[in-house]
Scaffold this active site. Structure first.
Site, PDB file in Angstrom:
ATOM      1  N   ARG A   1       0.855  -1.207   0.061  1.00  0.00           N
ATOM      2  CA  ARG A   1       0.008  -0.120   0.117  1.00  0.00           C
ATOM      3  C   ARG A   1       0.866   1.443   0.021  1.00  0.00           C
ATOM      4  O   ARG A   1       0.607   2.301   0.595  1.00  0.00           O
ATOM      5  CB  ARG A   1      -1.120   0.174   1.219  1.00  0.00           C
ATOM      6  CG  ARG A   1      -1.743  -0.822   1.219  1.00  0.00           C
ATOM      7  CD  ARG A   1      -3.004  -0.843   0.208  1.00  0.00           C
ATOM      8  NE  ARG A   1      -4.259  -1.857   0.091  1.00  0.00           N
ATOM      9  CZ  ARG A   1      -3.995  -3.109  -0.274  1.00  0.00           C
ATOM     10  NH1 ARG A   1      -2.773  -3.814  -0.676  1.00  0.00           N
ATOM     11  NH2 ARG A   1      -5.109  -3.780   0.016  1.00  0.00           N
TER      12      ARG A   1
ATOM     13  N   SER B   1     -10.734  -0.588   3.099  1.00  0.00           N
ATOM     14  CA  SER B   1     -10.076  -0.747   4.444  1.00  0.00           C
ATOM     15  C   SER B   1      -9.647   0.736   4.643  1.00  0.00           C
ATOM     16  O   SER B   1      -9.070   1.304   4.097  1.00  0.00           O
ATOM     17  CB  SER B   1      -8.669  -1.857   4.058  1.00  0.00           C
ATOM     18  OG  SER B   1      -9.143  -2.871   3.579  1.00  0.00           O
TER      19      SER B   1
ATOM     20  N   GLU C   1      -5.160   3.886   6.036  1.00  0.00           N
ATOM     21  CA  GLU C   1      -4.743   3.509   4.877  1.00  0.00           C
ATOM     22  C   GLU C   1      -5.245   4.518   3.836  1.00  0.00           C
ATOM     23  O   GLU C   1      -4.221   4.864   2.912  1.00  0.00           O
ATOM     24  CB  GLU C   1      -5.643   1.957   4.568  1.00  0.00           C
ATOM     25  CG  GLU C   1      -4.886   1.462   3.466  1.00  0.00           C
ATOM     26  CD  GLU C   1      -5.610   1.396   2.142  1.00  0.00           C
ATOM     27  OE1 GLU C   1      -5.718   0.520   1.482  1.00  0.00           O
ATOM     28  OE2 GLU C   1      -6.585   2.476   2.157  1.00  0.00           O
TER      29      GLU C   1
END
Ligand code: EPU
Length: 342
Positions: free
Chosen positions: A160, A244, A337
């Site tokens: 990520r 998420s 995130e």
């Protein structure tokens, strides 16, 4: 090219207005936007479909949208194709179109919200595949108005993360992603390394390239991913969310040992260990919990949902409460995130 104030669409359905926003429909537009931002002494930043950002009510600087949604076939041989895709292309449409052409590799990344230009920023990943594995290069226009093709090896892709991610929230002007070049397979070679995906087909997990016996087709894998995601994740159209909300934390051996007492099992990740943030949030009692219009999704508590008219600060306060509670119970700090953009 018209620069004007604009309400910014985002899948969390937060009310957000840019002081100045513009659509970029050509390279000239991009150069002009860079020039205008520099002249006005404001920062320039791009947004895609707003599916991985928390937008504050007022977004400063010049917000731009790359409109190019073209797909160009650059090369083809017996094994693979190289395609260059405009940053404005919708991600899931690209997945569907490549599969229908018989170009494989993106099937595990089906139904991820957002645009092609946003995909490299956080190196989107799901069901055992990260987009970096399929990317050959990312073409950007830099603050000096020069177009540069950055090879995958120079993008610092990680879980990520990429060289582009930090720049999204830093004070510096980020390069504008114009297009992404992918190398896709012409031979179907599915990756069923993710337990839940393999289990969908009643198979043991296996990596691409080492499938034994009968394996499903890439299209079947795509359909399975769509079915799994639909069953577990809220549809942003109905329940606004950004997927998420926290990363799965990387932990050390001590932390892993402490988790044993709570029967939480970490999994291997490269050299280290990672733990499911969903599991920690669930164990900390947050599943399905709500405060006003913000809540943890009952089927997947890693996803925060805007059930009505939540503001960015309602959302961030809720996220902080979740972080504090997980930190108190497990001594693990969860990281956001999505990027917070103001
Ligand atoms: N779990 C619970 N309680 C629940 C739901 C899940 O404990 O209510 C635990 C279970 O142990 C389950 C585990 O969470 O096995 C993992 O769940 P899931 O397979 O949904 O994966 P994840 O780790 O929660 C990650 C990505 C997702 C991606 C899926 C599938 C991150 C932060 N999230 O979620 O990506 O789709 O794996 O690969 O890495 C996103 O980034 O927005 C995103 C949705």
């Amino acid at each position: 090219m018209t620069i004007a104030q604009r309400d910014l669409p985002n899948t969390m359905n937060l009310a957000a207005t840019a002081v100045a926003a513009v659509d970029l429909t050509s390279l000239e537009d991009a150069k002009e936007a860079i020039f205008q931002a520099e002249n006005a002494g404001i920062r320039l930043r791009c947004l895609g479909e707003g599916s991985n950002v928390v937008l504050m009510p007022k977004v400063a600087g010049l917000v731009c949208y790359v409109k190019d949604a073209s797909v160009a076939l650059l090369a083809r041989d017996a094994e693979s194709v190289r395609i260059q895709v405009g940053a404005g292309k919708n991600w899931h449409e690209l997945v569907e179109e490549t599969l229908s052409q018989g170009w494989f590799g993106l099937e595990n990344l089906s139904l991820i919200p957002g645009s092609v230009g946003a995909a490299p920023i956080q190196n989107i990943g799901a069901y055992g595949v990260e987009v970096a594995q399929l990317i050959e290069s990312v073409t950007v226009i830099e603050a000096n108005q020069k177009v540069r093709e950055i090879p995958v090896g120079d993008c610092s892709f990680a879980y990520r993360d990429s060289i582009f991610k930090a720049r999204l929230t830093s004070a510096e002007n980020a390069p504008v992603i114009l297009s992404v070049t992918f190398r896709l397979n012409r031979r179907p070679d599915v990756n069923l390394s993710y337990d839940e995906l393999a289990a969908f087909f009643g198979l043991e997990p296996f990596q691409a390239g080492i499938s034994k016996g009968k394996s499903p087709s890439p299209l079947q894998v795509a359909n399975a991913v769509v079915a799994i995601r639909r069953a577990k994740l809220p549809d942003p159209q109905e329940y606004p969310n950004v997927g998420s909300f926290f990363k799965n934390p990387v932990i050390d051996a001590d932390a892993a040992q402490r988790l044993e007492a709570h029967s939480v099992r970490p999994y291997e990740f490269g050299e280290g260990l990672k733990v499911s943030a969903a599991q920690l949030i669930d164990r900390a009692g947050w599943k399905g919990k709500r405060r006003g219009d913000v809540g943890c999704w009952p089927q997947q508590p890693l996803v925060l949902v805007n059930y009505g008219r939540a503001s960015a600060s309602n959302l961030l306060e809720f996220a902080q409460e979740v972080q504090q509670s997980v930190a108190e119970q497990f001594q693990i700090q969860l990281e956001l995130e999505p990027s917070v953009v103001s």
